[in-house]
Scaffold this motif. Structure first.
Motif, PDB file in Angstrom:
ATOM      1  N   LEU A 132       0.819  -1.213   0.000  1.00 36.28           N
ATOM      2  CA  LEU A 132       0.000   0.000   0.000  1.00 36.28           C
ATOM      3  C   LEU A 132       0.850   1.259   0.000  1.00 36.28           C
ATOM      4  CD1 LEU A 132      -2.745   1.416   0.215  1.00 36.28           C
ATOM      5  CD2 LEU A 132      -2.600   1.155   2.707  1.00 36.28           C
ATOM      6  N   SER A 133       1.794   1.362   0.933  1.00 42.71           N
ATOM      7  CA  SER A 133       2.558   2.600   1.062  1.00 42.71           C
ATOM      8  C   SER A 133       3.624   2.749  -0.020  1.00 42.71           C
ATOM      9  CB  SER A 133       3.213   2.674   2.437  1.00 42.71           C
ATOM     10  OG  SER A 133       4.058   1.566   2.643  1.00 42.71           O
ATOM     11  N   THR A 138      -1.060   4.804  -4.919  1.00 39.86           N
ATOM     12  CA  THR A 138      -1.381   5.380  -3.610  1.00 39.86           C
ATOM     13  C   THR A 138      -0.842   6.802  -3.511  1.00 39.86           C
ATOM     14  OG1 THR A 138      -1.334   3.217  -2.512  1.00 39.86           O
ATOM     15  CG2 THR A 138      -1.040   5.155  -1.121  1.00 39.86           C
ATOM     16  N   LEU A 161      -9.036   6.103   0.077  1.00 36.21           N
ATOM     17  CA  LEU A 161      -8.009   7.085   0.432  1.00 36.21           C
ATOM     18  C   LEU A 161      -8.521   8.523   0.437  1.00 36.21           C
ATOM     19  CD1 LEU A 161      -4.879   5.669  -1.456  1.00 36.21           C
ATOM     20  CD2 LEU A 161      -5.753   5.099   0.803  1.00 36.21           C
TER      21      LEU A 161
END
Length: 466
Positions: A132-133, A138, A161
């Motif tokens: 994810l990061s 993202t 998000l």
């Protein structure tokens, strides 16, 4: 949640008090027509006593219940993880410290994914090593949803998000301050008590300010021609003006030997009747002493419980040892003056000169506030004792670095060993703190014979007023 349970406890207390009032009215109503004054007064007094006793008991019970609820809701389970992160943040002085706190608490214990981004430079400072990061998608989504001009504070992030209005739908949160964004993705966000976020954003803001100040000091110090700027930055830690405190007047004097100094002082009001006084001296001179001085001042400032003197000593001790400068330590005096109880509670960590000058029928007397703790920051401290001294109206509390008592005359005699010094401070005790300091400074200059001083000179004087 803590806030809801707190409201319920307070409501129950109000209901019990109202029920008690109603019960007392029902009991006393049959006696309304009783014309015996003494009997009526007795019944009224009894009712008042019963109401007062029950009120006090309920207040104490409420306090104990709220303390239990607070511990249970804010320091355990999911909310407890954020509290651990807050505690770690309080002792972060650089981005590296902050990254370590993220890894050990949010990632390892909390199973969270974290991103720290400088939105002004659009630069990723830190990201967790997960899908994810690390995803470019993202990053693009977050950049669109939370641009550089995003407001300071915190808000909650949903599955897509974006911002969510319902806390139950949140899957993370963002902390924002001065275009630095901290994104924390956490699947159990909805289980964290909302009360924790105010403290979280406050500590995040303090960390950013703290790390910037220390970074600026280090950067400035790397250029030898910028010592004046370093001295100005260091002196910004010291209070420019003394706070106005009821029944306590305070003045201070600060004269570094060179541009930068290891001496420091601070006055931190705790309540209308309690004030923390601090004065200390870091070993050595120059950049390292200045950095430790700033570290000590900041550590004392950020601690919430400023009446916990042993806790403050241990926090400062830990912070200095964490810098790994080997030969750096501090001596310091911490005292909480209580003008309601007329006492001073203190820890004297090897300072040689703190004392109280008190008036008596036979004239002014000097009462030393003797050392009860070892050097801070270099040798292990097992236990910190807190001493207490009674205060009286017009008492003068003098705190000074050893640059005051150790100034020498032409014969090599230190000022602190002379009757001249003792007589001067006794004679000046009747004056205001500012006039007291002026007298001592003039004495130092005269006693030194106009020669260059050999050490920093720092003093703080507090006088208990009528």
């Amino acid at each position: 949640m803590y806030k809801t349970k707190k409201r319920i406890v307070k409501t129950l207390k109000a209901i019990v008090l109202l029920a008690l009032i109603a019960a007392l009215i029902v009991v006393l109503t049959p006696y309304v027509n009783d014309r015996r004054l003494s009997a009526n007064l007795f019944r009224f007094a009894t009712a008042c006593i019963v109401f007062t006793v029950v009120s006090v008991v309920l207040k104490k019970l409420q306090s104990n219940i709220l303390f239990f609820i607070r511990r249970k809701e804010l320091f355990t389970k999911e909310t407890g993880i954020l509290n651990q992160f807050i505690d770690r943040m309080r002792f972060c002085y650089s981005l590296d410290d902050f990254y370590e706190a993220i890894g050990s608490v949010l990632e390892m214990k909390g199973d969270c994914s974290v991103l720290l981004v400088d939105r002004e430079k659009n630069y990723v400072l830190y990201n967790s090593p997960d899908r994810l990061s690390c995803s470019s998608q993202t990053m693009r989504t977050l950049e669109l949803n939370y641009p550089a001009d995003w407001r300071d504070g915190y808000c909650f992030i949903g599955d897509e998000l974006g911002i969510v209005t319902k806390y139950s739908q949140s899957r993370g949160f963002i902390l924002s301050k001065n275009k630095i964004h901290l994104y924390v993705f956490c699947r159990y966000t909805r289980l964290i008590d909302l009360e924790i976020y105010k403290t979280l954003i406050e500590e995040f803001e303090r960390f950013l300010e703290r790390s910037k100040t220390i970074s600026d000091l280090s950067e400035i110090a790397s250029l030898s021609r910028e010592w004046k700027q370093l001295a100005d930055t260091q002196q910004s830690f010291l209070p420019l003006n003394m706070p106005k405190i009821d029944k306590l007047s305070i003045a201070a004097y600060y004269r570094p030997l060179v541009n930068v100094s290891g001496d420091y002082y601070s006055v931190l009001p705790i309540s209308p009747t309690k004030t923390l006084l601090m004065l200390g001296d870091v070993s050595g001179k120059g950049l390292a002493a200045a950095l430790v001085m700033g570290l000590v001042m900041n550590t004392a400032k950020i601690l919430e419980d400023k009446e916990d003197l042993p806790g403050m000593i241990m926090a400062i001790h830990k912070a200095i040892k964490g810098m790994k400068l080997q030969d750096k330590y501090t001596v310091l005096f911490l005292g909480v003056v209580d003008t309601e109880k007329m006492v001073i509670r203190y820890v004297n960590a090897s300072m040689s000169d703190p004392l109280i000058i008190t008036n008596s029928p036979s004239g002014y007397r000097i009462k030393p506030l003797t050392s009860n703790c070892s050097l801070v920051g270099i040798i292990d401290i097992d236990e910190v004792e807190v001493a207490e001294q009674r205060l009286f109206r017009d008492d003068v509390i003098l705190m000074a670095s050893d640059g005051v008592s150790e100034v020498m005359n032409d014969e090599g005699v230190e000022l602190g060993d002379t009757e001249l010094y003792e007589n001067t401070i006794k004679k000046s005790a009747a004056k205001s703190p500012k006039e007291f300091i002026d007298d001592v400074v003039n004495l130092i200059m005269d006693y030194n014979g106009g020669k260059k001083l050999r050490d920093d000179v720092t003093m703080m004087v507090a006088k208990v007023e009528r």
